[in-house]
Design a protein around this motif. Structure first.
Motif, PDB file in Angstrom:
ATOM      1  N   UNK A 190       0.828  -1.208   0.000  1.00 55.39           N
ATOM      2  CA  UNK A 190       0.000   0.000   0.000  1.00 55.39           C
ATOM      3  C   UNK A 190       0.865   1.262   0.000  1.00 55.39           C
ATOM      4  N   UNK A 232      -7.487   6.101  -1.251  1.00 57.85           N
ATOM      5  CA  UNK A 232      -8.397   5.578  -0.223  1.00 57.85           C
ATOM      6  C   UNK A 232      -8.841   4.147  -0.544  1.00 57.85           C
ATOM      7  N   UNK A 276      -6.297   2.008   0.688  1.00 56.81           N
ATOM      8  CA  UNK A 276      -6.403   1.895   2.151  1.00 56.81           C
ATOM      9  C   UNK A 276      -7.455   0.864   2.557  1.00 56.81           C
ATOM     10  N   UNK A 277      -8.571   0.861   1.844  1.00 55.67           N
ATOM     11  CA  UNK A 277      -9.641  -0.098   2.184  1.00 55.67           C
ATOM     12  C   UNK A 277      -9.150  -1.534   1.979  1.00 55.67           C
ATOM     13  N   UNK A 285      -6.103  -2.466   2.150  1.00 55.77           N
ATOM     14  CA  UNK A 285      -5.153  -2.693   3.235  1.00 55.77           C
ATOM     15  C   UNK A 285      -5.884  -3.022   4.546  1.00 55.77           C
ATOM     16  N   UNK A 286      -6.951  -2.292   4.821  1.00 58.05           N
ATOM     17  CA  UNK A 286      -7.708  -2.546   6.060  1.00 58.05           C
ATOM     18  C   UNK A 286      -8.258  -3.975   6.077  1.00 58.05           C
ATOM     19  N   UNK A 314      -5.521  -6.181   6.871  1.00 57.57           N
ATOM     20  CA  UNK A 314      -5.163  -6.066   8.289  1.00 57.57           C
ATOM     21  C   UNK A 314      -6.102  -6.897   9.167  1.00 57.57           C
ATOM     22  N   UNK A 341     -16.225 -10.868  18.611  1.00 57.08           N
ATOM     23  CA  UNK A 341     -15.135 -10.542  17.678  1.00 57.08           C
ATOM     24  C   UNK A 341     -15.583 -10.712  16.233  1.00 57.08           C
ATOM     25  N   UNK A 391     -17.752  -7.693  15.321  1.00 57.86           N
ATOM     26  CA  UNK A 391     -16.936  -6.484  15.062  1.00 57.86           C
ATOM     27  C   UNK A 391     -16.269  -6.592  13.695  1.00 57.86           C
ATOM     28  N   UNK A 426     -18.695  -6.223  10.804  1.00 55.74           N
ATOM     29  CA  UNK A 426     -19.132  -4.831  10.662  1.00 55.74           C
ATOM     30  C   UNK A 426     -18.080  -4.005   9.934  1.00 55.74           C
ATOM     31  N   UNK A 427     -16.836  -4.125  10.388  1.00 52.08           N
ATOM     32  CA  UNK A 427     -15.758  -3.344   9.765  1.00 52.08           C
ATOM     33  C   UNK A 427     -15.515  -3.802   8.327  1.00 52.08           C
ATOM     34  N   UNK A 453     -18.130  -2.612   5.927  1.00 52.59           N
ATOM     35  CA  UNK A 453     -17.968  -1.176   5.640  1.00 52.59           C
ATOM     36  C   UNK A 453     -16.789  -0.929   4.704  1.00 52.59           C
ATOM     37  N   UNK A 454     -15.670  -1.599   4.904  1.00 46.89           N
ATOM     38  CA  UNK A 454     -14.509  -1.391   4.011  1.00 46.89           C
ATOM     39  C   UNK A 454     -14.854  -1.784   2.577  1.00 46.89           C
TER      40      UNK A 454
END
Lengths: 224, 224
Positions: free
Chosen positions: B49, B92, B95-96, B98-99, B102, B178, B181, B184-185, B188-189
């Motif tokens: 990234x 961006x 970044x998404x 990458x998220x 991650x 977990x 969470x 959800x994330x 959204x990404x």
């Protein structure tokens, strides 16, 4: 020509301050709506976001007209280009406030925030209101002390963001699945709001000192 | 001078395509890492990234130099300003990806996605890979058919995004906190990734037709 340009730059600055003030009001109302179960206030935030979007678009138009008419170079050019980017960041900050208000409206008449996280979100909301207040002052005065303060507040918000996940993942967490989803989203919105403030502060600092710190760290850490 | 300008615009376009291709590779690897529990691939996405960020910064620099040297007006000016915005959106999107990587790395050696959502996230990942593929083609060919396709794919991704929350909030959901969470994330990404593609497609369309649809709907619906 030069005078006209200075006048136009001044107008750009004033409009950035105006938008930042609206974003500040929006975040203040959003955090109140979110913490106090106030659906009218939530709806007001959602409605008023259109005004922020409009002003950001119109500022972009002004910046493009300035580029066309004044053909600025060097630092002047960078000021105008930065205004375009700051306007985009302010628009996104408005969206984050709106998203927080939407969570409040969606959950009404229940509270969005489950027990155990209320203090954390109250603090996050206060810090977001504080950070956008500093941003208004930074844009108005160009005093870089505010940029440092924004950096410091963002660090505190990041800590709270991490602590939300720690709490949700701990054995003590008694929230429902809906509470967990809401806490995850709300925490991310609060944290992104602050990231955008840091990103704007970095641009103001760069224009003033010429020291460029690429806008990367702010996006990296948003991954937790 | 005109020829030099055309050449420089061509260079801008080529660089946008280059960055979009890297983002496409990154999203492809991120979805594989995410679905298949592949930590090496996740780390590769995270590492690479930085290259996307670098290329986006360097494209911004080129665009600012073109503004200074060529002083474009009218449509030419808007092309260069749009390039700055497209580069920000591509950055961006990286970044998404990458998220998402991650999340995969963080959960390793466990799977990120809990049973019951694997099919949904596989489909979302495939659609994100598809949308960025169309984006590469759109930037390369300027053929607006791709813009329409991007819009359609985004609609499907939005539906899946909503369905993630429906599933997580249903009584059948047996995931851990977990898992909730992460879902959800991750959702959204995936959804934001597609929003940025739509936002870029809208700019390409505007430059080609002059019909401006403000970039607002794409940010509005990201609130679910």
């Amino acid at each position: 020509m030069r005078d006209v340009f200075q006048q136009e730059l001044h107008e750009v600055q004033e409009r950035l301050v105006e938008i930042a003030e609206l974003v500040a009001a929006s975040m203040k109302n959003a955090t109140t709506a979110f913490g106090d179960v106030n659906v009218e206030l939530a709806e007001q935030v959602i409605e008023e976001d259109a005004r922020i979007d409009e002003l950001a678009l119109s500022l972009d138009e002004l910046a493009i007209q300035i580029l066309a008419r004044q053909q600025p170079v060097a630092r002047d050019l960078r000021i105008v280009v930065s205004a375009l980017r700051m306007s985009a960041s302010l628009e996104r900050m408005g969206d984050m406030a709106e998203h927080i208000a939407q969570l409040a409206r969606y959950r009404f008449p229940e509270r969005v925030v489950a027990k155990g996280l209320r203090g954390t979100f109250r603090k996050m909301g206060e810090l977001d209101v504080e950070i956008v207040g500093k941003l208004v002052e930074l844009l108005r005065t160009q005093n870089l002390t505010f940029a440092e303060e924004i950096r410091d507040i963002d660090d505190k918000i990041d800590e709270l963001h991490v602590s939300v996940f720690d709490k949700v993942l701990s054995e003590k967490w008694s929230g429902s699945i809906g509470d967990t989803v809401d806490a995850t989203l709300a925490s991310r919105y609060h944290e992104r709001f602050a990231d955008h403030a840091v990103s704007i502060a970095r641009k103001v600092k760069y224009l003033s000192t010429g020291e460029w710190a690429p806008d990367i760290s702010a996006t990296k850490k948003s991954a937790e």
